[in-house]
Motif scaffolding. Sequence first.
Motif, PDB file in Angstrom:
ATOM      1  N   VAL A 496       0.822  -1.213   0.000  1.00 47.28           N
ATOM      2  CA  VAL A 496       0.000   0.000   0.000  1.00 47.28           C
ATOM      3  C   VAL A 496       0.854   1.261   0.000  1.00 47.28           C
ATOM      4  CG1 VAL A 496      -1.583   1.339   1.439  1.00 47.28           C
ATOM      5  CG2 VAL A 496      -2.057  -1.060   0.989  1.00 47.28           C
ATOM      6  N   ILE A 497       1.993   1.251   0.712  1.00 44.93           N
ATOM      7  CA  ILE A 497       2.802   2.470   0.826  1.00 44.93           C
ATOM      8  C   ILE A 497       3.984   2.467  -0.146  1.00 44.93           C
ATOM      9  CG2 ILE A 497       2.165   2.776   3.232  1.00 44.93           C
ATOM     10  CD1 ILE A 497       4.891   1.651   4.023  1.00 44.93           C
ATOM     11  N   SER A 498       3.953   1.531  -1.113  1.00 49.61           N
ATOM     12  CA  SER A 498       5.093   1.426  -2.033  1.00 49.61           C
ATOM     13  C   SER A 498       5.208   2.608  -2.979  1.00 49.61           C
ATOM     14  CB  SER A 498       4.981   0.141  -2.848  1.00 49.61           C
ATOM     15  OG  SER A 498       3.874   0.214  -3.733  1.00 49.61           O
ATOM     16  N   GLU A 499       4.072   3.281  -3.254  1.00 51.29           N
ATOM     17  CA  GLU A 499       4.016   4.395  -4.199  1.00 51.29           C
ATOM     18  C   GLU A 499       4.455   3.973  -5.600  1.00 51.29           C
ATOM     19  OE1 GLU A 499       4.582   8.562  -2.484  1.00 51.29           O
ATOM     20  OE2 GLU A 499       6.215   7.432  -1.533  1.00 51.29           O
ATOM     21  N   ARG A 534      -7.637   5.131  -6.283  1.00 56.50           N
ATOM     22  CA  ARG A 534      -6.840   6.111  -5.546  1.00 56.50           C
ATOM     23  C   ARG A 534      -5.480   5.510  -5.227  1.00 56.50           C
ATOM     24  NH1 ARG A 534     -11.990   6.481  -4.032  1.00 56.50           N
ATOM     25  NH2 ARG A 534     -12.967   8.543  -3.972  1.00 56.50           N
ATOM     26  N   LYS A 535      -4.613   6.370  -4.652  1.00 59.83           N
ATOM     27  CA  LYS A 535      -3.319   5.908  -4.152  1.00 59.83           C
ATOM     28  C   LYS A 535      -3.060   6.529  -2.787  1.00 59.83           C
ATOM     29  CE  LYS A 535       0.477   5.428  -6.409  1.00 59.83           C
ATOM     30  NZ  LYS A 535       0.692   3.956  -6.386  1.00 59.83           N
ATOM     31  N   LEU A 536      -2.210   5.881  -2.022  1.00 64.57           N
ATOM     32  CA  LEU A 536      -1.650   6.507  -0.826  1.00 64.57           C
ATOM     33  C   LEU A 536      -0.342   7.159  -1.225  1.00 64.57           C
ATOM     34  CD1 LEU A 536      -2.116   4.203   2.300  1.00 64.57           C
ATOM     35  CD2 LEU A 536      -3.061   6.469   1.910  1.00 64.57           C
ATOM     36  N   GLU A 537      -0.249   8.447  -0.972  1.00 65.15           N
ATOM     37  CA  GLU A 537       0.926   9.191  -1.371  1.00 65.15           C
ATOM     38  C   GLU A 537       1.616   9.772  -0.139  1.00 65.15           C
ATOM     39  OE1 GLU A 537      -0.992  12.021  -3.881  1.00 65.15           O
ATOM     40  OE2 GLU A 537      -0.882  10.729  -5.668  1.00 65.15           O
ATOM     41  N   ARG A 538       2.929   9.802  -0.172  1.00 65.48           N
ATOM     42  CA  ARG A 538       3.683  10.343   0.964  1.00 65.48           C
ATOM     43  C   ARG A 538       3.394  11.838   1.111  1.00 65.48           C
ATOM     44  NH1 ARG A 538       7.941   8.448   3.879  1.00 65.48           N
ATOM     45  NH2 ARG A 538       8.140   6.654   2.468  1.00 65.48           N
TER      46      ARG A 538
END
Length: 540
Positions: A496-499, A534-538
């Motif tokens: 999930v947090i790989s971006e 969607r994405k999880l973005e830093r």
Amino acid sequence: MQSGNKKFILFRAVPLSLLVPAVFLFAFIRLTTPLLNSGDDAFMMYTLAGGYGEPATALLHYNHVWHPWLGGLVKTLFVQFPGINAYVLILLLFNWAGLAAVLYTFLQKLKPAPALLFFVFLFLFVETRIVLSLNLSGTAFVATSGAMVLLVYSLEVKKLFRLPGLLAFLLLMASGMLRLHVTGLVMILFLPPLFFYNRALLFPKGLFVFVSAGILFFGLNRLHQQYYEKQIPGWKQQESFRQSLFYLYNRPLNREGLAATFTGKDEQDLFFAGFLYDSTRFSTAKIKAYGNNMIRRRLLNDPEDREGLYWFFQESRIYLLFFLAGAACLFLAGEKRRIRRWLIALGTVLAVHTGLFILMKLTPPLHFGLLFFLFVTAGMQLEGITGFRKYGRTAPVLFVALFLLLSGWMGVRLYKENQLNESRRHKFICMLDELNRHPEQLFIATDDSFPLGYFSIRDLPRQYPVRNLVYKDRLLTNMYPQTLKRFGYSSVDEAVISEKNVYLLGAPLPALESVYKDYTLSDTLPGYRCLEVRKLERRP
């Protein structure tokens, strides 16, 4: 049994009972758009077919459904005959076998015309609804009902150990391997009518059948469990987790107590979204603690309860009129005793309905299955009726007109359901096509809205593979690590947090920003027509 009917029974009942259900099923499937319409069935079909990108397997993880022997047969058929949807084929064969057993019994007990006519009503009013939303629960209900009807008839004519009785018992065993809980429920439904009106059949031979079946089911289920324990590391703990979760979901919840149940709204949102289901975040003990706080009694004092009851009455109107018309027929024929006998079956079904309603387990497949049982037991009350002769043709003509009117009403309902199925299938194809246009991307569902259950029974899993999706059923069965590994990840958190090539599919879940504190949830990404991505973005 009248001697004049012997030639018909000996030379035509068997081919008719085999051919008529087959023709009806084939014609109905060709003219309509039946769907699996069940996420559970889609998950099992794709697993057995290897449609998730991993090898086909009969390890479905769930206890009490698809015994590994039966699942192994389906898996082998998928591998050997990839151009056939073996999952659908087996479900249809079970439906056909149950219908054939019912029609054969009707033909043995009734004259040909009423037997065939009542079978048409049974197919039109109930079986069509089951086939339009084909799944293993409704299928197991039909197959078990057919097996039990044929077994009871074999007991009546004292031919339990002849071919029909043995075939019926084999069908009963196979139905239990398909869905054990449903088969057990159907067997229980047959007990009250037998006890009150056919006690001579129930004791001792009927009791022998029930006890023998129970012992064999217990043995088969133990083999089922032992196979899973041997093949799936930690299966007992996984199954305990799943059963705790299902117990909670199948009970009415006190929404007012949610704030006191969870540590915060984020935990609550994650739980009800069905996202990140694993023992690290939601342990079995934690889920049981949730249940102690959230489960309430169902006393019709909640809008959810009243909506469920309203659905039941709306859905049952046409069947109520059908049964009232049938009762009127029997009353005018002077067959009040037959009405009383059938009321035992009706009372049993209403009691089961009430229990399922309270436990929130009254699903459409079970509802239609219970109606199937009522129709079958109603048909068995028509044997030897002669009371209509005193009315000439007037009463039969009136009742035929009434039943034709009800049949037209059912035809309209079936048309509307089929239109809904067609729109659902279009949604499924659109989303699956879009998913498969991006095979290099991994999609992780954040809710339970992905329409995998809207799968047409005329399609093949290999036509619509799901090699790049992780969703609730895969998380619940701990089968997602295989998919993650193919994309180079060892855990959901890492993915999930790989971006990189991982996307979140479904409605927004803001709670993820609390779980992954250095990341923020993006807006809906462009370029997708049917998917909400969607994405999880830093964070900057």
